[in-house]
Design an enzyme around this catalytic site. Sequence first.
Site, mmCIF file in Angstrom:
data_model
loop_
_atom_site.group_PDB
_atom_site.id
_atom_site.type_symbol
_atom_site.label_atom_id
_atom_site.label_comp_id
_atom_site.label_asym_id
_atom_site.label_seq_id
_atom_site.Cartn_x
_atom_site.Cartn_y
_atom_site.Cartn_z
ATOM 1 N N GLU A 1 -46.305 49.920 -50.903
ATOM 2 C CA GLU A 1 -47.385 48.939 -50.813
ATOM 3 C C GLU A 1 -47.830 48.542 -52.217
ATOM 4 O OE1 GLU A 1 -51.918 49.049 -49.115
ATOM 5 O OE2 GLU A 1 -50.313 49.596 -47.717
ATOM 6 N N ARG B 1 -49.057 43.517 -44.848
ATOM 7 C CA ARG B 1 -49.108 43.775 -46.290
ATOM 8 C C ARG B 1 -48.143 42.902 -47.093
ATOM 9 N NH1 ARG B 1 -52.691 45.432 -43.962
ATOM 10 N NH2 ARG B 1 -53.558 47.531 -43.923
ATOM 11 N N SER C 1 -53.574 53.312 -50.978
ATOM 12 C CA SER C 1 -52.330 53.672 -50.288
ATOM 13 C C SER C 1 -51.119 53.245 -51.107
ATOM 14 C CB SER C 1 -52.275 53.010 -48.908
ATOM 15 O OG SER C 1 -53.296 53.511 -48.070
#
EC number: 1.3.1.98
Length: 316
Positions: free
Chosen positions: A309, A190, A239
């Site tokens: 994130e 990520r 998320s």
Amino acid sequence: MDKENFTRLRGELFCDHPLARYTSWRVGGKAERFYRPADLFDLQDFLTQLPSDEPLTWLGLGSNVLIRDGGIKGTVILTLNRLKELSVVNSQLVFREKSGTEDFFSGNGKTIIRAEAGVTCAKLAKFCVSQGLEDGAFFAGIPGTVGGALAMNAGAFGGETWRTVIGVETMNHQGEILKRTPDEFKIHYRQVEGLENQFFIAGYFCFNHGDPDKAKTAINALLKKRNLSQPIGKYSCGSVFRNPPGDYAARLIESAGLKGKSIGNAEVSEKHANFILNKGNASAADIEALIHYVAQHVSQNHGIQLVKEVHIIGRS
């Protein structure tokens, strides 16, 4: 700075433009300037006419970003459905000026797809299915655009964007396009390093050719799994936190007793604890406060510091 200060523009330029409608959380303040380019060439024209020190923010589907209530200084550029070219390309023409790359892509059974930054990942997945490319089905689980997926190495259902990338096109503040290969970046979970004041405008993706029916079955199975486990249809960003090594953020949040926790009109989802929902009229401040609350309580309960994130940008 308004449209009268520019020439040749074919896109749409707005001042003090509300941004909430362009984010999946449906929150956020205004952009000082907001530009929807007609296409890639129009975007180049626009950037060449901006001051060199103009702050730029790039927005796709707005699904991995929290824009604060005070809005964004400078210019916001919307790529969604504007940088929209999507096609199969000749593997022998991909980055042929980069020594050695032709040999890597000359194998049989490989298909190279070029997708511009404003193409949704869902559309890319469907295009893969139409070409019989089963290993591109995971893109259906990424609620964003190609540009965002490249910028953060987005993933879903065990797949990750940069595992399929064989090249990218980036653009700098002056509107110049550069072709770059994966070895010029540091790719993490990520996170992607090495962009250096450039922005992803297209990606070249390499997939194995397979059976179209199997590809369609794969994407349907992944979407069914997502619909069963995630609050689809609700205002969220996907998320909120990255999964820590060897564990899941959702499990940690749930075991800390935080499902259903609310601040203002922001709420931790009862269906998936790593989703924070806007229940209808939340502010960005509500959501940001809840993000910090969740991270603090997981740290207190488990001794693990969750890493966001989602990107939080703009003025409070």
